[in-house]
Design a protein around this motif. Structure first.
Motif, PDB file in Angstrom:
ATOM      1  N   PRO A   1      86.541  63.735  23.447  1.00 40.19           N
ATOM      2  CA  PRO A   1      86.243  62.861  22.310  1.00 40.19           C
ATOM      3  C   PRO A   1      87.486  62.576  21.460  1.00 40.19           C
ATOM      4  O   PRO A   1      88.489  63.296  21.543  1.00 40.19           O
ATOM      5  CB  PRO A   1      85.208  63.649  21.515  1.00 40.19           C
ATOM      6  N   ASP A   2      87.399  61.516  20.637  1.00 41.96           N
ATOM      7  CA  ASP A   2      88.535  61.160  19.782  1.00 41.96           C
ATOM      8  C   ASP A   2      88.619  62.077  18.568  1.00 41.96           C
ATOM      9  O   ASP A   2      89.688  62.366  18.067  1.00 41.96           O
ATOM     10  CB  ASP A   2      88.399  59.707  19.314  1.00 41.96           C
ATOM     11  N   ILE A   3      87.450  62.497  18.071  1.00 44.34           N
ATOM     12  CA  ILE A   3      87.426  63.446  16.954  1.00 44.34           C
ATOM     13  C   ILE A   3      86.584  64.640  17.392  1.00 44.34           C
ATOM     14  O   ILE A   3      85.458  64.465  17.845  1.00 44.34           O
ATOM     15  CB  ILE A   3      86.799  62.817  15.690  1.00 44.34           C
ATOM     16  N   PHE A   4      87.154  65.826  17.283  1.00 47.07           N
ATOM     17  CA  PHE A   4      86.402  67.021  17.658  1.00 47.07           C
ATOM     18  C   PHE A   4      86.625  68.103  16.607  1.00 47.07           C
ATOM     19  O   PHE A   4      87.397  67.930  15.669  1.00 47.07           O
ATOM     20  CB  PHE A   4      86.792  67.501  19.060  1.00 47.07           C
ATOM     21  N   ASP A  27      97.308  71.087  22.636  1.00 48.74           N
ATOM     22  CA  ASP A  27      97.861  69.948  23.383  1.00 48.74           C
ATOM     23  C   ASP A  27      97.174  68.638  23.022  1.00 48.74           C
ATOM     24  O   ASP A  27      97.692  67.570  23.260  1.00 48.74           O
ATOM     25  CB  ASP A  27      97.714  70.184  24.893  1.00 48.74           C
ATOM     26  N   TYR A  28      95.961  68.755  22.472  1.00 44.53           N
ATOM     27  CA  TYR A  28      95.189  67.554  22.168  1.00 44.53           C
ATOM     28  C   TYR A  28      95.170  67.214  20.675  1.00 44.53           C
ATOM     29  O   TYR A  28      94.548  66.247  20.292  1.00 44.53           O
ATOM     30  CB  TYR A  28      93.739  67.748  22.605  1.00 44.53           C
ATOM     31  N   VAL A  32      91.979  65.154  15.430  1.00 44.66           N
ATOM     32  CA  VAL A  32      92.060  63.872  16.122  1.00 44.66           C
ATOM     33  C   VAL A  32      92.748  64.092  17.461  1.00 44.66           C
ATOM     34  O   VAL A  32      93.763  64.785  17.541  1.00 44.66           O
ATOM     35  CB  VAL A  32      92.827  62.846  15.275  1.00 44.66           C
ATOM     36  N   ASN A  33      92.161  63.542  18.502  1.00 43.59           N
ATOM     37  CA  ASN A  33      92.698  63.683  19.855  1.00 43.59           C
ATOM     38  C   ASN A  33      93.976  62.854  19.985  1.00 43.59           C
ATOM     39  O   ASN A  33      93.938  61.626  20.001  1.00 43.59           O
ATOM     40  CB  ASN A  33      91.633  63.217  20.851  1.00 43.59           C
ATOM     41  N   ASN A  36      92.703  55.624  20.810  1.00 40.84           N
ATOM     42  CA  ASN A  36      92.047  55.253  19.560  1.00 40.84           C
ATOM     43  C   ASN A  36      92.413  56.179  18.409  1.00 40.84           C
ATOM     44  O   ASN A  36      91.716  56.219  17.400  1.00 40.84           O
ATOM     45  CB  ASN A  36      90.525  55.284  19.722  1.00 40.84           C
ATOM     46  N   ALA A  37      93.503  56.936  18.554  1.00 34.04           N
ATOM     47  CA  ALA A  37      93.830  57.952  17.545  1.00 34.04           C
ATOM     48  C   ALA A  37      93.960  57.350  16.151  1.00 34.04           C
ATOM     49  O   ALA A  37      93.480  57.925  15.174  1.00 34.04           O
ATOM     50  CB  ALA A  37      95.107  58.683  17.934  1.00 34.04           C
TER      51      ALA A  37
END
Lengths: 295, 426
Positions: free
Chosen positions: B91-94, B107-108, B317-318, B323-324
């Motif tokens: 996901p973009d936000i986790f 790393d993400y 944020v990924n 889409n960051a």
């Protein structure tokens, strides 16, 4: 002939494929990961050989989990098989409502382990304690689940309640498969009931014992769901001078290692569980097979 | 006639298998226009609120769609996120819950240092001087008290600022149990069996790590991570814990679940409850009408007045996602716009970690925390710095065993000393 062969291969292919994808390949990966330092995410995985295994046999929680799993399995095998054999004798005897009893004894098996764990937890922690308080019975006023010394016995009792009905069905089928003439002949010859049970019935259903012992052994060794919901590993106790969880069986120990992001270490523990289970199960089946008789 | 039929069926079956597997591994085709932000979060209680906010945000920002997925029912969030990343659907936000999570996912995790909300909060997650996490909320705790019971017993909660004061107050409550209609002075849980190890071995132990120190003073836990336990300080803490255990309802302490613990307090069967502001909705549901406040966990010989405040989790944020930037903008809007504030406070019922928020939460304990946050002088909560599993697998059994053998204080201290000495190896 060659066309037949192709058809056979194609018929077997889906099963082989599913077996490989679900069992063989994950198993190979599992063996590999147990010798790495993988944490579940990190893409650079380092090979560490048998380091994960070396640490296991000096960590008190793992040794303890291993020992109580063996103890729990032993208790369970005796308890489940004794109870279910007794039940099978009852429901194949000449009593009324046999079918009703069979269904009744079998029903606990249909309740999932998770639900069953919560139900019995409520009974032990709340219902029995409340009964103890209102009747002033000191023995009941502290929950059975908070006594580190006896908690695996309680788990075995709950497991027996769940599993005995299932094993009973196997015994019932075996008893019904024995020709009535054998038992009648023995009766005419003057053998009393216990003698008929021990000398005729039990030897004749040795193959049922093989399968029942195997099933109880493997399911007890892998016990997880009821362990998680009934005791959650608790209460704490002391082992090798380290506080550890008194009822944490091997499967749950592996689970809590994995959820602490120690994937490789958990995998190593799983490999140990697998090896132990295979060895014990093979020994059991080999020993039981010798006792089986062909009709 | 039959054989070709069989052959066709088996070939079809094989093809179906292969296609099924192949289609699993293929990524879903990207939507042609617009940005889709995928968020994956774990607070079930705010699911409806955040879904609503995400829909409103998407409507207000053409070309941006925010999709929120919530992992329900106390599921294994870390495991689910791992599964997603393995499947190429990160996901973009986790959410991460501390340094342990940061180390796994670093790393993400994108650098958020330049974001406008950073200046507005003390609780952003910071690693090596970089801001890496957006604080989801403030949570916190002290020892919650039932003001009515304390008033009846003639105890002033404002005076509970030292261990000696607690000792006197608890003894008095214990002697007046019948008149007050309580079963025990304290509702506290410590059992591994009830899944309540975290109350004692995580939240209460946090008093030792951070109590009486400056809000960001991590010296005690830094030492512990190197294997050292400050014995003089820990002895004071252990005596306080012993006090709580002694005056706790023993059945709840040794076997109780969360519901048992909170329920006893809500029914007025205990004067104190060892829980954080997250019990507000539970208390409301249980129809609590009495006044509740927070007294500090004052374990030191000297005076302590602060509560324990922390961000339980952070949004990350990924950094590998295209889409960051859109994801960052979404978080910024949450922290800086009136709609975002309304969502956090009124819809989700959280205490935002941003000082510019002026809205007030509904729960009594949340209000007490917000007042304490405004007043200052609170303590940090640092258990998130411990290695994964240390609380549940190592400290949990130690605290459970101490609850079973409450008189054996030296044993408890030596157990903890040994466990802390092993921390660097974990």
């Amino acid at each position: 002939m060659r066309r037949h062969r192709l058809v056979s291969i194609l018929f077997v292919a889906p099963c082989v494929f599913a077996f490989a994808m679900n069992i063989l390949i994950p198993f190979g990966f599992g063996l590999y990961y147990s010798m790495t330092d993988w944490n579940g995410v990190n893409p650079d995985i380092n090979f560490v050989g048998f380091d994960n295994f070396a640490g296991l046999f000096s960590s008190p929680d793992f040794i303890y989990s291993f020992l109580i799993t063996v103890a729990y399995t032993a208790i369970n095998i005796v308890l489940v098989n004794a109870v279910s054999f007794g039940l099978s004798l009852i429901v194949t005897g000449r009593i009324r409502g046999r079918n009703f009893l069979r269904a009744g004894f079998f029903i606990p098996y249909l309740i999932g382990g998770i639900v069953l764990g919560y139900i019995w937890q409520f009974i032990f922690n709340n219902a029995l304690v409340a009964v103890g308080k209102s009747l002033s019975i000191a023995a009941l006023q502290t929950s059975f689940l908070s006594r580190p010394g006896s908690v695996i016995w309680i788990m075995a009792v709950v497991n027996t309640w769940q599993y005995a009905g299932y094993i009973m069905l196997i015994y019932v089928a075996a008893i019904q498969g024995i020709p009535a003439s054998l038992m009648e002949a023995a009766e005419v010859d003057g053998a009393n009931y216990p003698t008929r049970i021990f000398k005729i019935l039990m030897p004749m259903m040795a193959n049922a014992f093989t399968i029942s012992l195997f099933l109880t052994l493997t399911t007890s060794f892998k016990q997880f769901d009821m362990n998680l919901t009934l005791t959650n590993g608790g209460p704490a106790t002391r082992f090798m001078d380290t506080p550890i969880k008194a009822s944490q069986l091997l499967a749950m120990n592996i689970f809590s290692t994995a959820t602490a992001n120690r994937m490789a270490e958990a995998q190593a523990k799983a490999v140990v569980l697998f090896v132990a289970l295979v060895v014990v199960a093979l020994l059991q089946v080999a020993a039981n097979k010798k006792k089986e008789v062909e009709l | 006639m039959r054989r070709p039929f069989v052959r066709i069926v088996s070939i079809v079956a094989a093809i179906v298998c292969i296609v099924a597997v192949a289609s699993c591994s293929k990524a879903e085709p990207k939507q042609a226009k617009g940005v889709e932000i995928n968020m994956f979060q774990l607070k079930v209680e705010i699911k409806d609120a955040i879904d609503g906010y995400a829909a409103a945000y998407s409507a207000a920002h053409p070309g941006v769609t925010v999709k929120v997925e919530t992992l329900g029912g106390g599921g294994d969030y870390g495991g689910a996120l791992k599964a997603k990343s393995q499947a190429g659907q990160m996901p973009d936000i986790f959410v991460i819950e501390g340094l342990g999570g940061y180390n796994i996912w670093k790393d993400y995790i994108a650098d958020l240092s330049g974001e406008p909300w950073v200046k507005d909060t003390d609780l952003a997650m910071k690693v090596d001087g970089k801001i890496v996490g957006f604080p989801v909320a403030i949570e916190g705790y002290g020892l919650a008290y039932n003001a009515d019971i304390l008033a009846k017993a003639g105890i002033d909660p404002a005076a509970l600022t030292t261990r000696a004061a607690y000792e006197k107050a608890l003894a008095k409550l214990d002697s007046m149990k019948k008149e007050l209609g309580i079963t025990a002075p304290v509702s506290m849980a410590a059992s591994v069996a009830g899944g309540m190890w975290w109350v004692a071995a995580q939240h209460n132990l946090a008093c030792y790590w951070g109590g009486g120190l400056a809000f960001d003073d991590t010296s005690v836990i830094d030492k512990a991570l190197k294997g050292e336990l400050d014995e003089a300080r820990f002895t004071q803490y252990a005596k306080y814990l012993q006090l709580l255990f002694k005056y706790a309802d023993q059945n709840i302490l040794l076997n109780g679940s969360y519901d048992d613990q909170v329920g006893a307090f809500a029914q007025g069967k205990t004067a104190f409850l060892h829980q954080g502001n997250w019990v507000d909705p539970n208390l409301k549901q249980l129809g609590v009408t009495f006044t509740i406040g927070y007294a500090p966990h004052a374990f030191l010989d000297t005076e302590q007045k602060g509560l324990y405040l922390f961000a339980p989790s952070w949004y990350c944020v990924n950094s590998k996602s295209p889409n960051a930037d859109a994801a960052k903008a979404f978080l910024t809007a949450m922290a800086t716009t009136p709609e975002g504030h309304d969502y956090m406070v009124n819809k989700a019922g959280m205490i935002p970690a941003f000082k510019s928020v002026t809205l007030k939460p509904a729960g009594q304990l949340s209000q007490a925390l917000m007042a304490a946050n405004a007043k200052g002088g609170n303590y940090g909560v640092f258990f998130g710095m411990l290695p994964d599993g240390a609380g549940q697998n190592v400290f949990g059994p130690i605290f459970d065993l101490f609850a079973q053998n409450q008189k054996d204080l030296p044993r408890f201290i030596s157990d903890m000393k040994k466990a802390v000495a092993d921390l660097p190896k974990m």
